[in-house]
Scaffold this motif. Sequence first.
Motif, mmCIF file in Angstrom:
data_model
loop_
_atom_site.group_PDB
_atom_site.id
_atom_site.type_symbol
_atom_site.label_atom_id
_atom_site.label_comp_id
_atom_site.label_asym_id
_atom_site.label_seq_id
_atom_site.Cartn_x
_atom_site.Cartn_y
_atom_site.Cartn_z
ATOM 1 N N LYS A 174 5.438 -47.823 9.572
ATOM 2 C CA LYS A 174 4.139 -47.885 8.901
ATOM 3 C C LYS A 174 3.892 -49.200 8.162
ATOM 4 C CE LYS A 174 2.577 -43.722 9.874
ATOM 5 N NZ LYS A 174 2.219 -42.768 8.815
ATOM 6 N N LYS A 196 2.544 -45.064 -1.687
ATOM 7 C CA LYS A 196 1.293 -44.653 -1.040
ATOM 8 C C LYS A 196 1.534 -44.216 0.402
ATOM 9 C CE LYS A 196 -3.465 -46.273 -0.299
ATOM 10 N NZ LYS A 196 -3.615 -46.028 1.152
ATOM 11 N N HIS A 203 3.160 -40.813 0.607
ATOM 12 C CA HIS A 203 2.176 -39.778 0.275
ATOM 13 C C HIS A 203 1.342 -39.406 1.494
ATOM 14 C CE1 HIS A 203 -1.754 -38.340 -1.286
ATOM 15 N NE2 HIS A 203 -0.998 -37.726 -2.173
ATOM 16 N N GLU A 204 1.067 -40.387 2.345
ATOM 17 C CA GLU A 204 0.204 -40.185 3.507
ATOM 18 C C GLU A 204 0.975 -39.832 4.778
ATOM 19 O OE1 GLU A 204 -1.665 -43.982 3.629
ATOM 20 O OE2 GLU A 204 -3.060 -43.548 1.969
ATOM 21 N N SER A 205 2.297 -39.705 4.710
ATOM 22 C CA SER A 205 3.097 -39.649 5.934
ATOM 23 C C SER A 205 4.017 -38.443 6.029
ATOM 24 C CB SER A 205 3.932 -40.934 6.057
ATOM 25 O OG SER A 205 3.131 -42.075 6.016
ATOM 26 N N ARG A 206 3.651 -37.319 5.417
ATOM 27 C CA ARG A 206 4.548 -36.169 5.439
ATOM 28 C C ARG A 206 4.908 -35.751 6.868
ATOM 29 N NH1 ARG A 206 5.513 -30.933 6.007
ATOM 30 N NH2 ARG A 206 6.941 -29.974 4.503
ATOM 31 N N PRO A 243 3.707 -33.979 -0.897
ATOM 32 C CA PRO A 243 2.870 -35.091 -1.377
ATOM 33 C C PRO A 243 2.110 -34.765 -2.661
ATOM 34 C CG PRO A 243 2.549 -34.730 0.973
ATOM 35 C CD PRO A 243 3.329 -33.562 0.468
ATOM 36 N N ALA A 265 -3.685 -41.120 -7.320
ATOM 37 C CA ALA A 265 -3.568 -39.817 -6.650
ATOM 38 C C ALA A 265 -3.739 -38.649 -7.615
ATOM 39 C CB ALA A 265 -2.217 -39.718 -5.947
#
Length: 321
Positions: A51, A272, A275-278, A293, A315
């Motif tokens: 990522k 960040k 948080h977006e990549s579970r 997250p 967040a």
Amino acid sequence: MKKQTVFAFGAALMLVPALQAHAQVMSIASNPQGSVFYSSSVGIAKVIDAKLKQQVRVQPMGGSSTYIPLLNRGEVELGLTNVDDARTAFKGTGNFREPNANLRLLTVIFPLPLSIVVPADSSIKTIADLKGKRLPGSYVAQTTGRILQQTLLASAGLTPKDIREVPAPNLFAGVDLMAKGKVDAATTAPGVAQVQQAHAELKSRGGVRFINVDFSPQSLEAMRKLLPVRPLVLEPAGHLAGVLGPTQVMAYSVFLTTNSKMSDDMAYKITKMLHESRDDLVKATPALNRFDPKHMAEDIGVPFHPGAVKFLTEAGQWPPK
């Protein structure tokens, strides 16, 4: 032509530091191969690489007490630390003789479950029933095991003085002692290989069984005087030997930890991105399936990195609740 050549050469020289910075490989230290920390570190490294286009090398070591000082000095950039190791290392207490004041937290990665396991046909039904029974103790090679076991005992108003301790180097060895009948119960995490092995060795006794942990307000207050823990309910699953029905266990947090030398920008990007990549983390390794997250911040007395705080504020998770 000469001026153009000189200008191009000068421009290329100016790009070298930027290219070197981009190509710099980060390290994430972990427990030995085969541990949940190692598999989780590999998964985190894969996702950061994919990522953020930032290569991360996993460095397995003997344990967190080995790599936390390296993390503190900036010799490795990342590492997984449980709540007890993070707190004692930062303060320089317990297993750590000097404060590791440069440690900084990025995020809670997952809760680690823990309870007491017994042979399935044991008369021990509650943690209160452990009074006077034989349990592994000492844990000279895994001092965190002492506070973890003490916290579980506290849920029933017990202390280590209420049990008969049989020396064991670590929690894993304690489960082996139970399988051999040398102790009556053992403190351990559901799903570890030693529990699966004990389940097979104790087949004649029905295998193994995990005890429910009491989380009444009084019990929780007693436990939290020792560690910031919370309840977690496990459901029966093929890899969870001894979880015979919905079972309430103690959970304590594991953090992705860095140091004060990491740039605010990188700390922000990593937090960040996680948080977006579970879904990507779980695909990388099932060990990360408890990453939440919505629960990335927790106050344990160790500072979070300013870059992480910036994202967690965005967040709506800062300050920790």
